[in-house]
Design an enzyme around this catalytic site. Structure first.
Site, mmCIF file in Angstrom:
data_model
loop_
_atom_site.group_PDB
_atom_site.id
_atom_site.type_symbol
_atom_site.label_atom_id
_atom_site.label_comp_id
_atom_site.label_asym_id
_atom_site.label_seq_id
_atom_site.Cartn_x
_atom_site.Cartn_y
_atom_site.Cartn_z
ATOM 1 N N HIS A 54 -3.657 6.037 2.978
ATOM 2 C CA HIS A 54 -4.559 4.793 2.619
ATOM 3 C C HIS A 54 -4.063 3.633 3.420
ATOM 4 O O HIS A 54 -4.791 2.601 3.916
ATOM 5 C CB HIS A 54 -4.496 4.697 1.153
ATOM 6 C CG HIS A 54 -5.289 3.577 0.506
ATOM 7 N ND1 HIS A 54 -5.002 2.509 0.395
ATOM 8 C CD2 HIS A 54 -6.444 4.056 -0.077
ATOM 9 C CE1 HIS A 54 -6.143 1.579 -0.130
ATOM 10 N NE2 HIS A 54 -6.846 2.504 -0.488
ATOM 11 N N ASP A 56 0.704 -1.156 0.004
ATOM 12 C CA ASP A 56 0.137 0.014 -0.272
ATOM 13 C C ASP A 56 0.813 1.197 0.264
ATOM 14 O O ASP A 56 1.963 1.152 -0.518
ATOM 15 C CB ASP A 56 -1.102 -0.146 1.122
ATOM 16 C CG ASP A 56 -2.446 0.541 1.177
ATOM 17 O OD1 ASP A 56 -2.540 1.794 0.482
ATOM 18 O OD2 ASP A 56 -3.283 -0.206 0.759
ATOM 19 N N SER A 81 -10.842 -1.115 -1.274
ATOM 20 C CA SER A 81 -9.838 -1.218 -0.381
ATOM 21 C C SER A 81 -10.167 -1.409 1.079
ATOM 22 O O SER A 81 -9.415 -2.079 1.618
ATOM 23 C CB SER A 81 -9.152 0.039 -0.550
ATOM 24 O OG SER A 81 -8.417 0.194 -1.633
#
Length: 278
Positions: A49, A17, A222
């Protein structure tokens, strides 16, 4: 950062990520950090994120006194930064992370690879390379869980590497239809039905880089993906002998039919309680 003397026997998940912030909710469970973007040695997340994804998967909720607790709060983390501060990346960095996992997965007891990353591709070769990469991990016995992507709900909107037929591809059960529908849908370019399963992904609270605040909400496939990865980590804590195919079949057998097509919902909505009971 690499804790080369790590000798723990618990389950570790590799998270590919934007990196990871050393949030209070991770304690000392970030056992290795590798930066394939800027080659920094200490854990960081200049986007947020990756930290959010990790919190869903394995945050222990300490900063919220247990209110925002991840699925597998004892799971260890191998954080591999493959995306930059804008959330962008390239095939080469992702492939380098795959090769790192192949080399070090036994040393760090990595059983699960969470890829809340998806990409459209400029050429078929780009997609094929990513698919070959995740399938090599799968063939080594790793449990690869990837997002379906947020380019749906139109058909054939699954992003790579979630378009691999072998790995577990996760869509968002609450982002499949209507004005908020973004969850990627199949079939893939080679006519494979995807996703495999769907899980909640809308407005999920989880960890963010500090120090001014601890949590925020994000939405998308996600966020759905680490829900499934976390449950798999819990399953492996009970029985580390389970194979990736056995885990995949348990997900199939425990899913709840939403009454949608196979290329929207996959096997159905993820049922964590039933999955863990199998």
């Amino acid at each position: 950062m690499e804790t080369d003397k790590y000798t723990g026997k618990g389950v570790t998940t590799a998270i590919l990520d934007t990196g990871i912030y050393p949030h209070m909710d991770f304690g000392n469970r970030i056992i290795v950090f590798r930066d394939f973007v800027s080659y920094r040695s200490r854990p960081y997340d200049d986007n947020g994120h990756g930290t959010h994804v990790a919190g869903i998967l394995c945050g222990d909720g300490k900063a919220s006194k247990g209110l925002y607790k991840g699925i597998a709060p004892s799971c260890r983390i191998a954080a591999l930064k493959v995306l930059d501060r804008f959330g962008n990346g390239n095939k080469e960095n992702v492939m380098r992370a795959f090769r790192w996992i192949l080399r070090y997965h036994e040393q760090y007891h990595i059983r699960i690879v969470n890829i809340s990353v998806g990409t459209t591709y400029k050429t078929g070769n780009d997609q094929d390379a990513l698919i070959r990469g995740v399938e090599e991990l799968w063939d080594k016995g790793l449990i690869v869980v990837a997002a379906a992507g947020n380019l749906g709900p139109k058909p054939s909107s699954i992003t790579a590497p979630g378009s691999s037929k072998k790995i577990i591809t996760v869509g968002s059960s609450d982002l499949l239809e209507g004005s908020s529908g973004v969850s990627g849908c199949g079939p893939t370019y080679d006519c494979i039905c995807k996703p495999d399963i769907v899980a909640p992904g809308n407005h999920i609270m989880s960890c963010v880089p500090g120090p001014d605040r601890f949590y925020s909400a994000k939405s998308g496939t996600s966020m759905s993906t680490p829900l499934v990865s976390g449950a798999i980590a819990l399953k492996l804590e009970k029985n580390q002998d389970l194979t990736n195919m056995e885990i995949k079949m348990m997900l199939k057998d425990s899913a709840d039919d939403m009454g949608l097509s196979r290329n929207q919902q996959g096997w159905g909505k993820f049922n964590c309680k039933r999955f863990l009971s199998l």
